[in-house]
Design a protein around this motif. Sequence first.
Motif, PDB file in Angstrom:
ATOM      1  N   LEU A 117       5.448  34.700  56.380  1.00 36.69           N
ATOM      2  CA  LEU A 117       6.805  34.613  56.138  1.00 36.69           C
ATOM      3  C   LEU A 117       7.617  34.968  56.655  1.00 36.69           C
ATOM      4  O   LEU A 117       8.882  35.261  57.322  1.00 36.69           O
ATOM      5  N   SER A 118       7.665  36.898  56.879  1.00 38.02           N
ATOM      6  CA  SER A 118       8.108  36.991  58.063  1.00 38.02           C
ATOM      7  C   SER A 118       8.218  37.052  59.372  1.00 38.02           C
ATOM      8  O   SER A 118       9.212  38.243  60.173  1.00 38.02           O
ATOM      9  N   ALA A 119       7.560  36.398  59.741  1.00 32.71           N
ATOM     10  CA  ALA A 119       8.035  36.215  61.698  1.00 32.71           C
ATOM     11  C   ALA A 119       9.453  36.046  61.508  1.00 32.71           C
ATOM     12  O   ALA A 119       9.350  36.345  62.943  1.00 32.71           O
ATOM     13  N   ASP A 120      10.150  35.429  60.826  1.00 31.88           N
ATOM     14  CA  ASP A 120      11.589  35.620  61.747  1.00 31.88           C
ATOM     15  C   ASP A 120      12.421  36.479  60.432  1.00 31.88           C
ATOM     16  O   ASP A 120      13.840  36.500  60.401  1.00 31.88           O
ATOM     17  N   TRP A 121      11.886  37.330  59.529  1.00 30.29           N
ATOM     18  CA  TRP A 121      12.774  37.900  59.038  1.00 30.29           C
ATOM     19  C   TRP A 121      13.111  39.632  59.667  1.00 30.29           C
ATOM     20  O   TRP A 121      13.070  39.780  60.917  1.00 30.29           O
ATOM     21  N   GLY A 245     -11.011  32.844  47.253  1.00 30.68           N
ATOM     22  CA  GLY A 245      -9.883  32.644  46.620  1.00 30.68           C
ATOM     23  C   GLY A 245      -9.288  31.403  46.749  1.00 30.68           C
ATOM     24  O   GLY A 245     -10.234  30.773  48.436  1.00 30.68           O
ATOM     25  N   ALA A 246      -8.190  30.730  46.870  1.00 30.90           N
ATOM     26  CA  ALA A 246      -7.613  30.224  46.728  1.00 30.90           C
ATOM     27  C   ALA A 246      -5.791  30.226  47.115  1.00 30.90           C
ATOM     28  O   ALA A 246      -6.013  31.392  45.816  1.00 30.90           O
ATOM     29  N   LEU A 247      -5.129  30.073  48.141  1.00 25.98           N
ATOM     30  CA  LEU A 247      -3.907  29.775  48.267  1.00 25.98           C
ATOM     31  C   LEU A 247      -3.367  28.388  48.128  1.00 25.98           C
ATOM     32  O   LEU A 247      -3.837  28.300  49.695  1.00 25.98           O
ATOM     33  N   TYR A 248      -2.481  28.269  47.052  1.00 20.82           N
ATOM     34  CA  TYR A 248      -1.304  26.966  47.111  1.00 20.82           C
ATOM     35  C   TYR A 248      -0.256  27.459  47.850  1.00 20.82           C
ATOM     36  O   TYR A 248       0.238  28.322  47.352  1.00 20.82           O
ATOM     37  N   ALA A 249       0.249  26.308  48.589  1.00 18.61           N
ATOM     38  CA  ALA A 249       1.668  26.326  49.265  1.00 18.61           C
ATOM     39  C   ALA A 249       1.627  25.352  48.719  1.00 18.61           C
ATOM     40  O   ALA A 249       1.338  23.523  49.510  1.00 18.61           O
ATOM     41  N   ARG A 250       3.298  24.933  48.159  1.00 19.92           N
ATOM     42  CA  ARG A 250       3.334  23.331  47.882  1.00 19.92           C
ATOM     43  C   ARG A 250       4.189  22.796  49.219  1.00 19.92           C
ATOM     44  O   ARG A 250       4.902  23.230  49.960  1.00 19.92           O
ATOM     45  N   GLY A 251       3.636  21.899  49.435  1.00 22.61           N
ATOM     46  CA  GLY A 251       4.828  20.307  50.457  1.00 22.61           C
ATOM     47  C   GLY A 251       3.848  21.098  51.436  1.00 22.61           C
ATOM     48  O   GLY A 251       3.364  21.105  52.135  1.00 22.61           O
ATOM     49  N   ASP A 252       5.033  21.274  52.014  1.00 24.78           N
ATOM     50  CA  ASP A 252       4.890  21.650  54.278  1.00 24.78           C
ATOM     51  C   ASP A 252       5.327  23.157  54.443  1.00 24.78           C
ATOM     52  O   ASP A 252       5.789  22.745  55.596  1.00 24.78           O
ATOM     53  N   TRP A 253       4.910  24.382  53.332  1.00 25.59           N
ATOM     54  CA  TRP A 253       4.600  25.372  53.510  1.00 25.59           C
ATOM     55  C   TRP A 253       3.812  25.702  54.895  1.00 25.59           C
ATOM     56  O   TRP A 253       4.103  26.569  56.011  1.00 25.59           O
ATOM     57  N   PHE A 254       2.470  25.349  54.480  1.00 22.43           N
ATOM     58  CA  PHE A 254       1.479  25.497  55.561  1.00 22.43           C
ATOM     59  C   PHE A 254       2.224  25.173  56.472  1.00 22.43           C
ATOM     60  O   PHE A 254       1.532  25.637  57.936  1.00 22.43           O
ATOM     61  N   GLU A 255       2.693  24.210  57.038  1.00 21.32           N
ATOM     62  CA  GLU A 255       3.157  23.505  58.250  1.00 21.32           C
ATOM     63  C   GLU A 255       3.731  24.507  59.022  1.00 21.32           C
ATOM     64  O   GLU A 255       3.462  23.694  60.073  1.00 21.32           O
ATOM     65  N   ARG A 256       5.081  24.997  58.680  1.00 18.69           N
ATOM     66  CA  ARG A 256       5.373  25.819  58.846  1.00 18.69           C
ATOM     67  C   ARG A 256       5.542  27.220  58.871  1.00 18.69           C
ATOM     68  O   ARG A 256       6.179  27.831  60.335  1.00 18.69           O
ATOM     69  N   LEU A 257       4.412  27.868  59.031  1.00 15.76           N
ATOM     70  CA  LEU A 257       4.047  28.939  58.644  1.00 15.76           C
ATOM     71  C   LEU A 257       2.832  29.149  59.879  1.00 15.76           C
ATOM     72  O   LEU A 257       2.296  28.240  60.539  1.00 15.76           O
ATOM     73  N   PRO A 258       3.735  30.310  60.226  1.00 15.69           N
ATOM     74  CA  PRO A 258       2.224  30.720  61.679  1.00 15.69           C
ATOM     75  C   PRO A 258       1.412  31.255  61.070  1.00 15.69           C
ATOM     76  O   PRO A 258       1.145  31.588  60.246  1.00 15.69           O
ATOM     77  N   PRO A 259       0.182  30.817  62.318  1.00 14.39           N
ATOM     78  CA  PRO A 259      -1.285  31.445  61.130  1.00 14.39           C
ATOM     79  C   PRO A 259      -1.258  32.557  60.701  1.00 14.39           C
ATOM     80  O   PRO A 259      -0.392  33.524  61.669  1.00 14.39           O
ATOM     81  N   PHE A 260      -2.399  33.267  60.262  1.00 10.04           N
ATOM     82  CA  PHE A 260      -2.245  34.820  60.221  1.00 10.04           C
ATOM     83  C   PHE A 260      -3.221  35.285  60.779  1.00 10.04           C
ATOM     84  O   PHE A 260      -2.932  36.432  61.720  1.00 10.04           O
ATOM     85  N   LEU A 261      -4.097  34.719  60.926  1.00  7.12           N
ATOM     86  CA  LEU A 261      -5.815  35.204  61.493  1.00  7.12           C
ATOM     87  C   LEU A 261      -6.042  34.480  63.218  1.00  7.12           C
ATOM     88  O   LEU A 261      -5.413  32.994  63.116  1.00  7.12           O
ATOM     89  N   GLY A 262      -6.593  34.982  63.863  1.00  3.09           N
ATOM     90  CA  GLY A 262      -6.537  33.867  65.381  1.00  3.09           C
ATOM     91  C   GLY A 262      -8.522  33.889  65.616  1.00  3.09           C
ATOM     92  O   GLY A 262      -8.811  34.802  65.200  1.00  3.09           O
TER      93      GLY A 262
END
Length: 418
Positions: A117-121, A245-262
């Motif tokens: 989320l903070s990529a553009d903060w 565990g699991a992380l739920y993200a509504r709608g297209d949030w995962f589409e919009r966010l950059p990945p965490f690990l490579g």
Amino acid sequence: MGDEAQQTDRRVEAFSPEAIRAQFPALDQAVHGKPLVYLDNAATTQKPRMVIDTVREFYERDNANIHRGVHTLSARASERFEGARERIARSLNADSEREIVFVRGVTEAINLLAHSLSADWSAGDEVIVSELEHHANIVPWLMLKERKGIEIKVIPANDQGELEVDALPDLISDRTRLVAVNHVSNALGTVNPVARISEIARERGVPLLVDGAQGLPHGPVDVQALGCDFYACSSHKVFGPSGVGALYARGDWFERLPPFLGGGDMIEEVRFDGIRFAPPPSKFEAGTPNIEGAIGFAAALEWADGLDWLAIERHEQALLERMTDGLSTIEGLSIVGQARHKVPVVSFLVEGAHPHDIGTLLDSMGIAVRTGHHCAMPLMQRFGALTGTARASAAFYNTFDDIDRFVDATKRVRDMLV
């Protein structure tokens, strides 16, 4: 009394914590020569035989890596892993399994969001948390504060351990990027008004993250009814394996966010001059996941989905009342936080006694509780419990006899220490 009420009463009367308890092998043991009373469920829950058998059966029959093999075992493992994702999506009432990403637990889920989320903060952007938070929902934002200069605002808690939600609108500004609160306080048991918090955040156009580590173990969660943008949960808190565990993200949030690990499995193409990521949820699942953990997590939710949660809620509230009433009779003992709406978690102090000594002596009597700051040091400081508290946290497999033994033992401990 109408037919529906009569049916409800019959279900509650038919509910048997003893019958459920019999499905948990770890509860059938002695500690220091005494039958175990396990009251550390907020730290981790015990596992039913169904979950244990599911994980063992995976290892005995289907153990293989997923998504990468054409052989039969890999295909079976992949099918079960993705089936687990579908089960978790159904249990949370997500719109699609593509809204579910597997993580190691709530801590990793929140770190993922803090990174992505903070990529553009920029400096001066804000995150709002609450005074009831676990360190998992404090430390990642403090790290961002050090790295990027973001600001952290705090929803205060009153003396009963309830959030002062009416303060939230004034905390939100045009620089607020996220509101992040827990569903249930791990330290006090307070159930937060997440739907109301979500409504306030949504009116201001701010996304809401809910730390659901302590919410899911006490009843079904409907992310759409809650209205949150993100919901994080840990398997080991809800009768499943650790480390997943699991992380739920509504709608297209995962589409919009950059990945965490490579790494592997989160890419479509890798060249030395560029990379193309796989679509979510794969984009956020680098490397070999905890395959057996995810399958066990789904088995735990499937098992829990078959329970009578109305009866369980009544039983847990009865456990809470019995525990609160019993401890309140002990001279010199004070309960920290008595919210109107809480799960059966009681943090307490005994005047003149260190919480660790309380926990050690209770263990000698076969009773498991948690002591310390419960990874909630700001909350402990809010209530002046600088060394932490002793915490008893019940689950639906606990019985009234468990609570009575705990209260009687605590009386004896008090007499020994004071």
